[in-house]
Design a protein around this motif. Structure first.
Motif, short mmCIF file in Angstrom:
data_model
loop_
_atom_site.label_atom_id
_atom_site.label_comp_id
_atom_site.label_asym_id
_atom_site.label_seq_id
_atom_site.Cartn_x
_atom_site.Cartn_y
_atom_site.Cartn_z
N ASN A 186 5.27 -12.91 -0.34
CA ASN A 186 5.32 -12.59 1.10
C ASN A 186 4.31 -13.41 1.90
OD1 ASN A 186 3.33 -11.12 -0.28
ND2 ASN A 186 3.21 -9.58 1.34
N LEU A 187 3.14 -13.61 1.30
CA LEU A 187 2.11 -14.38 2.00
C LEU A 187 2.45 -15.87 2.00
CD1 LEU A 187 -1.18 -12.61 0.85
CD2 LEU A 187 0.15 -12.28 2.94
N MET A 188 3.15 -16.32 0.97
CA MET A 188 3.57 -17.72 0.95
C MET A 188 4.67 -17.94 1.99
SD MET A 188 1.51 -19.16 -1.10
CE MET A 188 2.10 -20.76 -1.61
N ASP A 189 5.53 -16.93 2.16
CA ASP A 189 6.55 -17.01 3.21
C ASP A 189 5.90 -17.13 4.58
OD1 ASP A 189 8.46 -16.78 1.30
OD2 ASP A 189 8.97 -14.69 1.71
N GLU A 190 4.85 -16.34 4.76
CA GLU A 190 4.15 -16.37 6.04
C GLU A 190 3.58 -17.77 6.32
OE1 GLU A 190 0.62 -13.54 7.40
OE2 GLU A 190 -0.05 -15.48 6.68
N LEU A 191 3.08 -18.38 5.25
CA LEU A 191 2.51 -19.72 5.38
C LEU A 191 3.60 -20.73 5.78
CD1 LEU A 191 -0.39 -20.72 4.92
CD2 LEU A 191 0.31 -21.48 2.66
N GLU A 192 4.76 -20.58 5.16
CA GLU A 192 5.89 -21.45 5.50
C GLU A 192 6.23 -21.33 6.98
OE1 GLU A 192 8.41 -20.63 1.58
OE2 GLU A 192 9.53 -21.81 3.06
N LYS A 193 6.17 -20.09 7.44
CA LYS A 193 6.50 -19.85 8.84
C LYS A 193 5.48 -20.54 9.75
CE LYS A 193 6.71 -16.13 12.20
NZ LYS A 193 6.18 -14.77 12.39
N VAL A 194 4.21 -20.45 9.41
CA VAL A 194 3.18 -21.10 10.21
C VAL A 194 3.47 -22.60 10.27
CG1 VAL A 194 0.72 -21.66 10.37
CG2 VAL A 194 1.43 -19.36 9.69
N LYS A 195 3.82 -23.17 9.12
CA LYS A 195 4.09 -24.61 9.12
C LYS A 195 5.32 -24.95 9.97
CE LYS A 195 4.43 -28.87 6.70
NZ LYS A 195 4.83 -29.62 5.53
N ARG A 196 6.34 -24.12 9.87
CA ARG A 196 7.55 -24.36 10.68
C ARG A 196 7.23 -24.40 12.16
NH1 ARG A 196 10.42 -21.01 7.30
NH2 ARG A 196 10.25 -19.25 8.72
N VAL A 197 6.44 -23.42 12.57
CA VAL A 197 6.06 -23.35 13.99
C VAL A 197 5.29 -24.60 14.39
CG1 VAL A 197 4.57 -22.14 15.64
CG2 VAL A 197 6.06 -20.84 14.10
N ILE A 198 4.35 -25.00 13.54
CA ILE A 198 3.55 -26.19 13.85
C ILE A 198 4.45 -27.41 13.97
CG2 ILE A 198 1.82 -27.79 12.95
CD1 ILE A 198 0.36 -25.39 11.74
N GLU A 199 5.35 -27.57 13.02
CA GLU A 199 6.21 -28.76 13.01
C GLU A 199 7.13 -28.80 14.22
OE1 GLU A 199 7.80 -28.81 8.99
OE2 GLU A 199 6.69 -30.70 8.67
N LYS A 200 7.64 -27.63 14.56
CA LYS A 200 8.56 -27.55 15.69
C LYS A 200 7.87 -27.95 16.98
CE LYS A 200 12.06 -24.42 17.51
NZ LYS A 200 11.52 -23.54 18.58
N GLU A 201 6.60 -27.57 17.09
CA GLU A 201 5.87 -27.79 18.35
C GLU A 201 5.05 -29.07 18.36
OE1 GLU A 201 6.36 -25.79 20.92
OE2 GLU A 201 7.73 -24.64 19.65
N SER A 202 4.98 -29.76 17.24
CA SER A 202 3.97 -30.81 17.09
C SER A 202 4.12 -31.99 18.05
CB SER A 202 3.94 -31.32 15.65
OG SER A 202 5.22 -31.83 15.32
N GLY A 203 5.35 -32.23 18.54
CA GLY A 203 5.54 -33.34 19.49
C GLY A 203 5.09 -34.66 18.89
#
Ligand SMILES: Nc1nc2c(ncn2[C@@H]2O[C@H](COP(=O)(O)OP(=O)(O)OP(=O)(O)O)[C@@H](O)[C@H]2O)c(=O)[nH]1
Ligand SMILES: Nc1nc2c(ncn2[C@@H]2O[C@H](COP(=O)(O)OP(=O)(O)OP(=O)(O)O)[C@@H](O)[C@H]2O)c(=O)[nH]1
Ligand SMILES: [Mg+2]
Ligand SMILES: [Mg+2]
Lengths: 289, 307
Positions: A186-203
């Motif tokens: 579950n915590l690894m999933d959370e980490l994946e989500k953080v990375k997804r958000v960063i990548e999506k917004e990274s510009g």
């Protein structure tokens, strides 16, 4: 001394006690590698390889084996150059207590000294006083921290930090994350989500993931690297606590099996205790008992 | 995975040998080679493995095994027994001092889990009807004091701190007086993480020990620790004379060979296991379960029973 000469003399003294190459010599060698946390499999592989080369090249002098071993390990660790000109978002991950937050302070300090604009994100919203710890480092370095409250969504902190980094045209945004064991899905999933958000917004910013490993760790580090890499695609490793007596030999297997380069080493608890990973000195220290 | 590896390998080895009737000394030795590799893969220290294997070999090539109808199971049983023995009986207890407060000092390398364990122990003592005082004696790590204070708040328990400008020896002395005047019957000292080779900081621990005479000095060790565990445990024990060990982060997939290494170099019991980040995640240590875990055999006992 952790110098190249140290390497030669340490191993030489071992090899000098043998006037010919025999099974005991190989056993001594195995022992040294295992004690440096190189691991059974990698050790066997290295020793088998030098045995074969010794046979093929008809080597009789034990001292010649030193170079073969050294070259073998260096080949396993083969480093690639990294270019860090582009504005970067560095997401820092790892198991509990590995040294993530401290390493972030050190990287920020180094970037500052290179005249870069640095921003930190307090993405560990879980551990007691994790935010205050990052803020303390930021104060010392003289950088800003984007933070929410304890218990807040880590991805939301990352989102805000990326927006802020983009609007300020920050050179380097470093995102701290809570320590988690690689087996906690579950915590690894959370980490994946953080990375997804960063990548999506990274510009325009490049996104990289740095895995922090504690050099005191034994073979479990392989499992850590594998699972963190599966979850968030690790770009590089920082190996901390090399100022102790642990050798961190497990990174050889990690580099070889997973192809993740070792980038940085931590050699103390202060801001300046960060160095680039240099394979030669690492290999020297490996045999320096 | 390597995890189930040993049980299968041993079973294979012995199955192959079955057709031959009785086992020879050589057969036992080749089985023990598999055990040796498994222990090394589990991060048990190299020297500890050597000693262990020669001890087991002595027993395993004995008459009772070679003559047995199920020599394979006998060998596994001996290995398991010796491992469990080495890690000591179940001793997950803290002896309360006859003259309170009972003073407990937590020590260890950086990031091992001392501060978290301080909170977990406090929770356990509260359950036992005690009124513990947590003491913030880490003046070095940024926000270490705050971390302990947050844990204290969660437990609704007092935390003694004098900020980060005072000497830890003075802090701990003052903390004992505070506990006495406050009526706290247990005192838990959270010290800063330090390397065993850092003489100055190791000396600080000796000074704290001399100043407050703790009833119990616990070494907190990360269960993921590799070959270096023996150096660390040996040095802390040498310097301080530790009373026991807390093994943390056992909720992961580390085989935890460090447990065996530490027990065999210090002879001190492992008292508690940390199995998570929450304050209730502290368990008694079970040497028998740890033995199976180190060997990578989920159910050593059922394997023996299958005999
Ligand atoms: N000796 C030494 N200690 C280090 C090094 N890097 C970090 N530490 C110490 O290791 C401990 C843990 O470091 P943190 O930076 O808090 O580790 P973390 O990975 O952020 O921990 P969590 O957030 O709790 O998972 C601290 O006491 C640090 O001072 C290093 O290179 N050498
Ligand atoms: N998964 C897991 N994490 C743990 C356990 N015990 C401690 N931790 C985590 O490990 C990290 C380090 O714990 P701390 O209690 O800060 O360690 P410490 O020894 O006090 O660290 P320093 O004071 O920096 O030397 C934190 O992220 C804790 O939440 C455990 O049993 N399991
Ligand atoms: Mg942290
Ligand atoms: Mg602490």
């Amino acid at each position: 001394s952790k110098t190249r000469d140290g390497f030669v003399s340490q191993l030489e003294s071992l090899f000098r006690s043998y006037d010919k190459i025999n099974e005991e010599l190989y056993e001594d060698l195995e022992e040294i590698l295992i004690q440096a946390d190189v691991g059974v499999q990698t050790t066997m592989k290295l020793v088998d390889d030098i045995k074969e080369k010794a046979r093929e090249e008809k080597i009789k002098d034990p001292n010649k084996l030193i170079n073969i071993l050294q070259d073998d390990i260096l080949e396993m660790l083969n480093q690639t150059e990294e270019d860090d000109e582009q504005p970067t978002i560095l997401m820092v991950v790892g198991v509990n207590g590995a040294g993530k937050t401290t390493t972030i302070g050190k990287i920020a300090q180094r970037a500052k000294q290179d005249d870069k604009d640095v921003l930190l994100a307090a993405g560990d919203t879980f551990r007691a006083a994790a935010i205050e710890q990052l803020e303390a480092w930021a104060n010392k370095v003289g950088t800003e921290v984007i933070s929410h409250q304890e218990g807040a969504d880590s991805a939301a902190v990352a989102y805000d930090a990326v927006q802020s980094a983009k609007s300020k045209e920050t050179d380097l945004l470093i995102v701290d994350t809570a320590g988690r064991l690689h087996t906690q899905s579950n915590l690894m999933d959370e980490l994946e989500k953080v990375k997804r958000v960063i990548e999506k917004e990274s510009g325009p910013m490049k996104v990289e993931v740095l895995l922090v490993l504690d050099a005191t760790t034994g073979q479990n580090a392989v499992s850590q690297a594998k699972l963190f890499d599966e979850a968030v695609d690790v770009d590089g490793i920082a190996l901390t606590k090399l100022d102790g007596t642990a050798k961190g030999g497990v990174v050889i297997a990690i580099r070889e099996e997973l192809g993740i380069p070792i980038r940085l080493i931590g050699v103390g608890e202060d801001l300046e205790d960060l160095q680039d990973f240099e394979p030669e000195s690492f290999v020297d220290a490996l045999f320096d008992f | 995975m390597i995890f189930e590896g040993l049980a299968e390998k041993l079973q294979d080895t012995f199955d192959k040998l079955k057709g031959k009737g009785k086992l020879s000394e050589k057969d036992v030795k080749s089985a023990l080679r598999e055990v040796k590799l498994a222990l090394l893969e589990a991060d048990v220290n190299f020297k500890v493995v050597k000693n262990f294997i020669s001890k087991v070999e002595e027993r395993a090539v004995g008459k009772e095994v070679l003559d047995s109808l199920t020599p394979g199971q006998q060998v596994i049983k001996i290995v398991n027994e010796e491992l469990t023995d080495l890690m000591g009986g179940a001793q997950s207890k803290v002896e309360y001092a006859s003259d309170p407060p009972t003073v407990i000092m937590l020590t260890g390398l950086q990031g091992a889990g001392k501060t978290t364990t301080a909170g977990k122990l406090a929770k356990k003592f509260i359950k036992d009807g005690k009124d513990p005082l947590l003491v913030a004696a880490d003046v070095y790590r940024p926000a270490a004091i705050k971390q302990l204070q947050v844990l204290g708040e969660r437990l609704d328990q007092p935390v003694f701190s004098m900020g980060d400008k005072q000497d830890p020896v003075d802090i701990t002395k003052a903390a004992i007086s505070r506990a006495e005047s406050n009526g706290n019957d247990v005192v838990i000292l959270d010290t800063a993480g330090r390397l065993h080779i850092d003489e100055e900081l190791m000396d600080e621990l000796s000074q704290i020990k001399a100043a407050v005479v703790p009833d119990e000095i616990l070494l907190v060790v990360d269960s993921m620790t590799g070959q270096d565990a023996v150096n660390v445990a040996d040095k802390f024990d040498d310097t301080l004379g530790i009373d026991g060990v807390v093994l943390t982060k056992l909720d992961g997939d580390a085989r935890g060979g460090a447990a065996l290494s530490i027990s065999s170099v210090t002879g001190k019991p492992i008292k508690f296991a940390g199995v998570g980040e929450k304050l209730e995640d502290l368990e008694p240590f079970h040497p028998d379960r740890m033995a199976s875990r180190i060997l990578g055999m989920g159910d050593v006992l059922s394997l023996i029973e299958k005999a």
